[in-house]
Design a protein around this motif. Structure first.
Motif, PDB file in Angstrom:
ATOM      1  N   ARG A 172       0.820  -1.203   0.000  1.00  0.00           N
ATOM      2  CA  ARG A 172       0.000   0.000   0.000  1.00  0.00           C
ATOM      3  C   ARG A 172       0.859   1.258   0.000  1.00  0.00           C
ATOM      4  NH1 ARG A 172      -4.304   0.018   4.610  1.00  0.00           N
ATOM      5  NH2 ARG A 172      -4.844   1.885   3.431  1.00  0.00           N
ATOM      6  N   LYS A 173       2.026   1.189   0.611  1.00  0.00           N
ATOM      7  CA  LYS A 173       2.867   2.371   0.749  1.00  0.00           C
ATOM      8  C   LYS A 173       3.665   2.655  -0.527  1.00  0.00           C
ATOM      9  CE  LYS A 173       1.936   3.190   5.123  1.00  0.00           C
ATOM     10  NZ  LYS A 173       1.341   4.451   5.583  1.00  0.00           N
ATOM     11  N   ASN A 174       4.174   1.605  -1.149  1.00  0.00           N
ATOM     12  CA  ASN A 174       5.016   1.763  -2.323  1.00  0.00           C
ATOM     13  C   ASN A 174       4.882   0.483  -3.134  1.00  0.00           C
ATOM     14  OD1 ASN A 174       7.339   1.517  -4.076  1.00  0.00           O
ATOM     15  ND2 ASN A 174       8.224   3.242  -2.956  1.00  0.00           N
ATOM     16  N   SER A 182      21.044   2.876   5.925  1.00  0.00           N
ATOM     17  CA  SER A 182      21.751   2.764   4.642  1.00  0.00           C
ATOM     18  C   SER A 182      20.782   2.790   3.476  1.00  0.00           C
ATOM     19  CB  SER A 182      22.575   1.466   4.625  1.00  0.00           C
ATOM     20  OG  SER A 182      23.520   1.445   5.672  1.00  0.00           O
ATOM     21  N   ILE A 183      19.655   2.102   3.626  1.00  0.00           N
ATOM     22  CA  ILE A 183      18.661   2.093   2.555  1.00  0.00           C
ATOM     23  C   ILE A 183      18.093   3.492   2.341  1.00  0.00           C
ATOM     24  CG2 ILE A 183      16.379   1.222   1.891  1.00  0.00           C
ATOM     25  CD1 ILE A 183      17.109  -1.385   3.339  1.00  0.00           C
ATOM     26  N   VAL A 184      17.845   4.199   3.449  1.00  0.00           N
ATOM     27  CA  VAL A 184      17.340   5.572   3.337  1.00  0.00           C
ATOM     28  C   VAL A 184      18.339   6.448   2.583  1.00  0.00           C
ATOM     29  CG1 VAL A 184      16.783   7.655   4.644  1.00  0.00           C
ATOM     30  CG2 VAL A 184      15.872   5.452   5.372  1.00  0.00           C
ATOM     31  N   MET A 185      19.626   6.328   2.942  1.00  0.00           N
ATOM     32  CA  MET A 185      20.633   7.154   2.275  1.00  0.00           C
ATOM     33  C   MET A 185      20.795   6.771   0.810  1.00  0.00           C
ATOM     34  SD  MET A 185      23.591   7.859   5.146  1.00  0.00           S
ATOM     35  CE  MET A 185      23.663   6.201   5.804  1.00  0.00           C
ATOM     36  N   PHE A 186      20.679   5.481   0.514  1.00  0.00           N
ATOM     37  CA  PHE A 186      20.749   5.053  -0.887  1.00  0.00           C
ATOM     38  C   PHE A 186      19.576   5.627  -1.672  1.00  0.00           C
ATOM     39  CE2 PHE A 186      19.680   1.961  -4.234  1.00  0.00           C
ATOM     40  CZ  PHE A 186      20.862   1.992  -4.968  1.00  0.00           C
ATOM     41  N   SER A 187      18.390   5.632  -1.059  1.00  0.00           N
ATOM     42  CA  SER A 187      17.209   6.206  -1.719  1.00  0.00           C
ATOM     43  C   SER A 187      17.408   7.700  -1.964  1.00  0.00           C
ATOM     44  CB  SER A 187      15.959   5.972  -0.861  1.00  0.00           C
ATOM     45  OG  SER A 187      15.732   4.595  -0.666  1.00  0.00           O
ATOM     46  N   PRO A 201      13.173   9.022  -2.384  1.00  0.00           N
ATOM     47  CA  PRO A 201      12.853   8.678  -0.991  1.00  0.00           C
ATOM     48  C   PRO A 201      11.685   7.713  -0.915  1.00  0.00           C
ATOM     49  CG  PRO A 201      12.133  10.907  -1.519  1.00  0.00           C
ATOM     50  CD  PRO A 201      12.952  10.449  -2.684  1.00  0.00           C
ATOM     51  N   SER A 202      11.724   6.800   0.051  1.00  0.00           N
ATOM     52  CA  SER A 202      10.686   5.782   0.182  1.00  0.00           C
ATOM     53  C   SER A 202      10.046   5.854   1.559  1.00  0.00           C
ATOM     54  CB  SER A 202      11.295   4.398  -0.039  1.00  0.00           C
ATOM     55  OG  SER A 202      10.307   3.397  -0.008  1.00  0.00           O
ATOM     56  N   ALA A 203       8.938   5.101   1.725  1.00  0.00           N
ATOM     57  CA  ALA A 203       8.193   5.090   2.988  1.00  0.00           C
ATOM     58  C   ALA A 203       8.881   4.182   4.004  1.00  0.00           C
ATOM     59  CB  ALA A 203       6.765   4.636   2.744  1.00  0.00           C
ATOM     60  N   GLY A 204       8.522   4.386   5.291  1.00  0.00           N
ATOM     61  CA  GLY A 204       9.203   3.690   6.369  1.00  0.00           C
ATOM     62  C   GLY A 204       8.986   2.198   6.403  1.00  0.00           C
ATOM     63  N   ILE A 205       7.742   1.740   6.215  1.00  0.00           N
ATOM     64  CA  ILE A 205       7.442   0.319   6.325  1.00  0.00           C
ATOM     65  C   ILE A 205       8.178  -0.502   5.268  1.00  0.00           C
ATOM     66  CG2 ILE A 205       5.599  -1.383   5.986  1.00  0.00           C
ATOM     67  CD1 ILE A 205       5.741  -0.318   8.780  1.00  0.00           C
ATOM     68  N   PRO A 206       8.154  -0.121   3.990  1.00  0.00           N
ATOM     69  CA  PRO A 206       8.951  -0.890   3.022  1.00  0.00           C
ATOM     70  C   PRO A 206      10.433  -0.905   3.345  1.00  0.00           C
ATOM     71  CG  PRO A 206       7.360   0.480   1.882  1.00  0.00           C
ATOM     72  CD  PRO A 206       7.329   0.900   3.316  1.00  0.00           C
ATOM     73  N   MET A 212      16.727  -8.804  17.648  1.00  0.00           N
ATOM     74  CA  MET A 212      16.238  -8.446  16.316  1.00  0.00           C
ATOM     75  C   MET A 212      14.717  -8.329  16.315  1.00  0.00           C
ATOM     76  SD  MET A 212      17.067  -7.857  13.159  1.00  0.00           S
ATOM     77  CE  MET A 212      16.427  -7.960  11.483  1.00  0.00           C
ATOM     78  N   ILE A 213      14.057  -9.268  16.954  1.00  0.00           N
ATOM     79  CA  ILE A 213      12.594  -9.277  16.980  1.00  0.00           C
ATOM     80  C   ILE A 213      12.065  -8.019  17.660  1.00  0.00           C
ATOM     81  CG2 ILE A 213      10.578 -10.447  17.946  1.00  0.00           C
ATOM     82  CD1 ILE A 213      12.140 -13.083  17.599  1.00  0.00           C
ATOM     83  N   LEU A 214      12.600  -7.704  18.840  1.00  0.00           N
ATOM     84  CA  LEU A 214      12.114  -6.533  19.575  1.00  0.00           C
ATOM     85  C   LEU A 214      12.437  -5.237  18.835  1.00  0.00           C
ATOM     86  CD1 LEU A 214      13.044  -7.603  23.220  1.00  0.00           C
ATOM     87  CD2 LEU A 214      10.768  -7.494  22.214  1.00  0.00           C
ATOM     88  N   SER A 215      13.621  -5.188  18.223  1.00  0.00           N
ATOM     89  CA  SER A 215      13.995  -3.993  17.475  1.00  0.00           C
ATOM     90  C   SER A 215      13.058  -3.764  16.301  1.00  0.00           C
ATOM     91  CB  SER A 215      15.448  -4.139  16.986  1.00  0.00           C
ATOM     92  OG  SER A 215      15.818  -3.034  16.195  1.00  0.00           O
ATOM     93  N   ALA A 216      12.779  -4.826  15.540  1.00  0.00           N
ATOM     94  CA  ALA A 216      11.879  -4.696  14.394  1.00  0.00           C
ATOM     95  C   ALA A 216      10.456  -4.379  14.837  1.00  0.00           C
ATOM     96  CB  ALA A 216      11.907  -5.990  13.579  1.00  0.00           C
ATOM     97  N   ALA A 217      10.014  -5.040  15.910  1.00  0.00           N
ATOM     98  CA  ALA A 217       8.645  -4.811  16.391  1.00  0.00           C
ATOM     99  C   ALA A 217       8.464  -3.377  16.873  1.00  0.00           C
ATOM    100  CB  ALA A 217       8.314  -5.793  17.508  1.00  0.00           C
ATOM    101  N   ALA A 218       9.431  -2.859  17.622  1.00  0.00           N
ATOM    102  CA  ALA A 218       9.327  -1.481  18.120  1.00  0.00           C
ATOM    103  C   ALA A 218       9.300  -0.487  16.971  1.00  0.00           C
ATOM    104  CB  ALA A 218      10.500  -1.181  19.055  1.00  0.00           C
ATOM    105  N   THR A 219      10.172  -0.710  15.978  1.00  0.00           N
ATOM    106  CA  THR A 219      10.201   0.190  14.828  1.00  0.00           C
ATOM    107  C   THR A 219       8.893   0.131  14.049  1.00  0.00           C
ATOM    108  OG1 THR A 219      12.584  -0.196  14.660  1.00  0.00           O
ATOM    109  CG2 THR A 219      11.513   0.822  12.775  1.00  0.00           C
ATOM    110  N   ALA A 220       8.378  -1.093  13.855  1.00  0.00           N
ATOM    111  CA  ALA A 220       7.102  -1.230  13.161  1.00  0.00           C
ATOM    112  C   ALA A 220       5.982  -0.528  13.932  1.00  0.00           C
ATOM    113  CB  ALA A 220       6.766  -2.710  12.979  1.00  0.00           C
ATOM    114  N   GLY A 221       5.990  -0.671  15.257  1.00  0.00           N
ATOM    115  CA  GLY A 221       4.973  -0.009  16.065  1.00  0.00           C
ATOM    116  C   GLY A 221       5.017   1.501  15.917  1.00  0.00           C
TER     117      GLY A 221
END
Length: 633
Positions: A14-16, A168-173, A179-184, A206-215
């Motif tokens: 939906r985002k991109n 890194s992905i943000v800087m590459f974009s 520029p791209s959206a956060g979720i993708p 990794m799980i908690l880091s990804a979950a917090a960022t997604a939240g």
């Protein structure tokens, strides 16, 4: 874990459309083979918490971290412990008490290097390059190189890798001008890392880091909009950030620690805003210290102020009543917490009025039932507890936590492995102050719950410390106002109508001064009976105790070492106890209490209450009935 990324891929469509579709396909692939890969593929050597001293690319970072750790040792209080964690993610100086406090109020993420740290570093690098007139692409390349150096400095832990890959992905974009959206971006970063190292799919960091960022990406903005109906916009934004992260992470946290942080959002609301200040100032001090010490020292002390504030917040809220609410453990606990989080989100951000109302009604019903159940249970417990108890054996799992009472004066012997069970026991029995604390020795199952008593103790008698961690615990206990003394035979005193004396260690056995053989052994003499608390003494130490103290005819014994097989039948035969208390955890891995130890007590016709089966144990005494045993279960 891969299921989470599968959902992120769906949202990414939906985002991109193109980027999100790639996330979706990659997530589907990982869904089918990610865990299978993790069970067969060895870990990537460079993805680990510690960097080898021989690595040429990390030697400078190791020296820099070591210098910074040494410099931060001069800083006092909890702020001095937190600075290395806030600046470079090094939590080695955190005491067990502070770690427990931060876990209780959900503040441990503050000392973990995350996306916020990477943003600060890359933004600072781009700003400096911009000031010298560097081209846009040069600024992006410089920021990327700075980010790589930062990852080496803080070590490539899973949460660091996730944050750095996203950056890194943000800087590459930006480099490509797209520029791209956060979720993708999050989905892409996680998929890249999982393809590189499938073991990350089962790594909680990794799980908690990804979950917090997604939240944060998914829910912070809708929550801000919803909460702004009842509070100012700025306050709604401040509240929505920790709330979104906690709702997303809490189901996974339950798998690690089955408890809900009652004041978690509030503690984060107070502490989190100052954390970036401590991070930037501390990082500057770290970078400057080896080359410009005089300049670095002021930055170091300035970073101490917000760090101390974070530590004080953690300690303050963790000491409040009901700082954590026990929750069901395992998969069912995580599932129920996920359902609770979904209900909260639906009640706050759903665009359908009917859904919001139904979710609100269900939440109200669940909370009302829980509160009512807790009140009824507590009332029934309070009504059944004998008011004249003398000794309590708290149910602290696989560990010791005992309380002796006389004329409302309190003696506590050991505090279990974690503070929560001991706090719960104090709440059950209405204990708010401790006149004397005895720490028999420094095994985790005897001192790990020390946070539960810090600030409540007048005097403490302790076993011989073995390492710097033990000395750190004693320092915190002393700083909290307790007068600390080393325990040795011949020490004696009284409180209320009770007298006590230390029987062991006796100083004549150098090999039995620390650890289990050096457990401080206490004889407590009540008007109507005597009790002995053997700590974790083994058979050899028990025999030496018997020969040096000539103890006999003891009415109650706290059985040594949770009922292990390492016991002296001769000692128990000399004691002739009427009651033998086993402080032991249910389904423990040691097989405690061992059958041969139970047989020793059974042959003496002693009653053998045990915390794994009976829960809280209370011993009372009267002249007419003698000793009586009350158990929670």
């Amino acid at each position: 874990m891969v299921g989470l990324f599968f959902v992120l891929g769906l949202i990414g469509v939906r985002k991109n459309t193109v980027f999100g579709l790639w996330c979706f396909i990659s997530s589907a692939f990982l869904q089918s083979c990610g865990f299978k890969l993790a069970s067969h593929v060895p870990r990537v050597p460079w993805i680990k918490e510690e960097i080898s001293d021989e690595a040429w690319w990390s030697s400078w970072a190791i020296a820099l971290r070591s210098t910074f750790l040494s410099a931060s040792e001069q800083l006092p209080g909890v702020g001095g412990q937190l600075i290395p964690g806030l600046a470079i993610g090094d939590t080695s100086r955190l005491s067990d008490i502070l770690v427990a406090s931060m876990k209780t109020v959900s503040l441990t993420h503050i000392t973990a290097v995350s996306g916020a740290n990477c943003v600060l570093v890359t933004a600072s690098a781009m700003m400096l390059l911009s000031l010298v007139g560097a081209h846009r692409k040069i600024r992006l390349i410089g920021a990327l190189l700075t980010l790589c150096a930062f990852v080496v400095l803080v070590t490539p832990q899973p949460s660091v890798l996730r944050a750095a890959t996203m950056a890194s992905i943000v800087m590459f974009s930006l480099y490509r001008g797209r520029p791209s959206a956060g979720i993708p971006i999050l989905a892409s970063a996680c998929i890249v890392l999982l393809l590189w190292d499938p073991w990350l799919s089962v790594d909680f960091g990794m799980i908690l880091s990804a979950a917090a960022t997604a939240g944060l990406l998914l829910f912070s903005q809708p929550l801000t909009h919803s909460l702004s109906r009842w509070m100012p916009q700025w306050l709604a934004l401040v509240v929505s950030v920790p709330l979104a992260a906690q709702l997303a992470c809490q189901p996974f946290v339950i798998l690690l620690t089955p408890q809900f942080p009652t004041y978690g959002v509030l503690a984060n609301l107070i502490a989190a805003p100052v954390a970036p200040v401590a991070t930037m100032l501390g990082l500057l001090a770290c970078l400057l210290y080896p080359w410009a010490t005089l300049v670095a020292v002021p930055f170091l002390w300035l970073s101490w102020v917000p760090a101390e504030w974070v530590g004080f917040t953690a300690q303050f809220f963790s000491a409040l009543p009901h700082a954590s609410i026990p929750w069901s453990s395992g998969f069912l606990g995580a599932l129920s917490m996920a359902a609770f989080s979904v209900l909260v989100l639906l009640a706050l951000i759903s665009q359908l009025t009917l859904v919001r109302r139904v979710a609100t009604v269900l939440l109200t019903l669940v909370v009302s039932v829980w509160v009512t159940t807790q009140l009824v249970t507590q009332f029934r417990f309070t009504q059944s507890v004998p008011t004249d108890w003398d000794i309590a054996a708290c149910d602290v799992g696989q560990g010791d936590g005992l309380i002796v009472r006389s004329d409302n004066r309190i003696l506590v012997i050991d505090v279990g492995r974690k503070p929560e069970p001991m706090r719960h026991c104090f709440t059950q029995l209405g204990i708010t102050h401790i006149d004397l604390l005895v720490l028999t020795h420094f095994d985790k199952d005897h001192v790990g719950g020390l946070e539960a008593v810090v600030g409540k103790v007048d005097h403490a008698i302790v076993g011989k410390p073995e390492n710097s961690e033990d000395f750190s615990l004693l320092a915190e206990l002393s700083q909290s106002g307790a007068q600390v003394s080393r325990g040795h035979s011949g020490m004696r005193g009284s409180f209320g109508h009770v007298g006590w004396q230390v029987l062991w260690p006796d100083g004549r056995h150098p090999t039995m001064e620390m650890g289990n053989p050096g457990s401080v052994t206490l004889l407590v003499e009540f008007p109507l009976f005597n009790a002995i608390f053997l700590g974790d003494l083994g058979q050899e130490a028990q025999q030496e105790l018997l020969s040096s103290s000539h103890v006999s005819d003891i009415d109650l014994v706290k059985v040594a070492h949770h009922g292990s097989a390492d016991q002296s039948p001769v000692l128990y035969g000399a004691l002739q106890p009427e009651i033998g208390i086993f402080s032991v955890g249910a389904d423990n891995d040691y097989g405690h209490p061992r059958q041969e130890t139970l047989d020793i007590l059974n042959k003496l016709h002693a009653r053998i209450p045990r915390t794994d089966l009976d829960g809280l144990i209370l011993i009372s005494s009267t002249a007419s009935t003698g000793l009586s045993v009350w158990t929670e279960h």
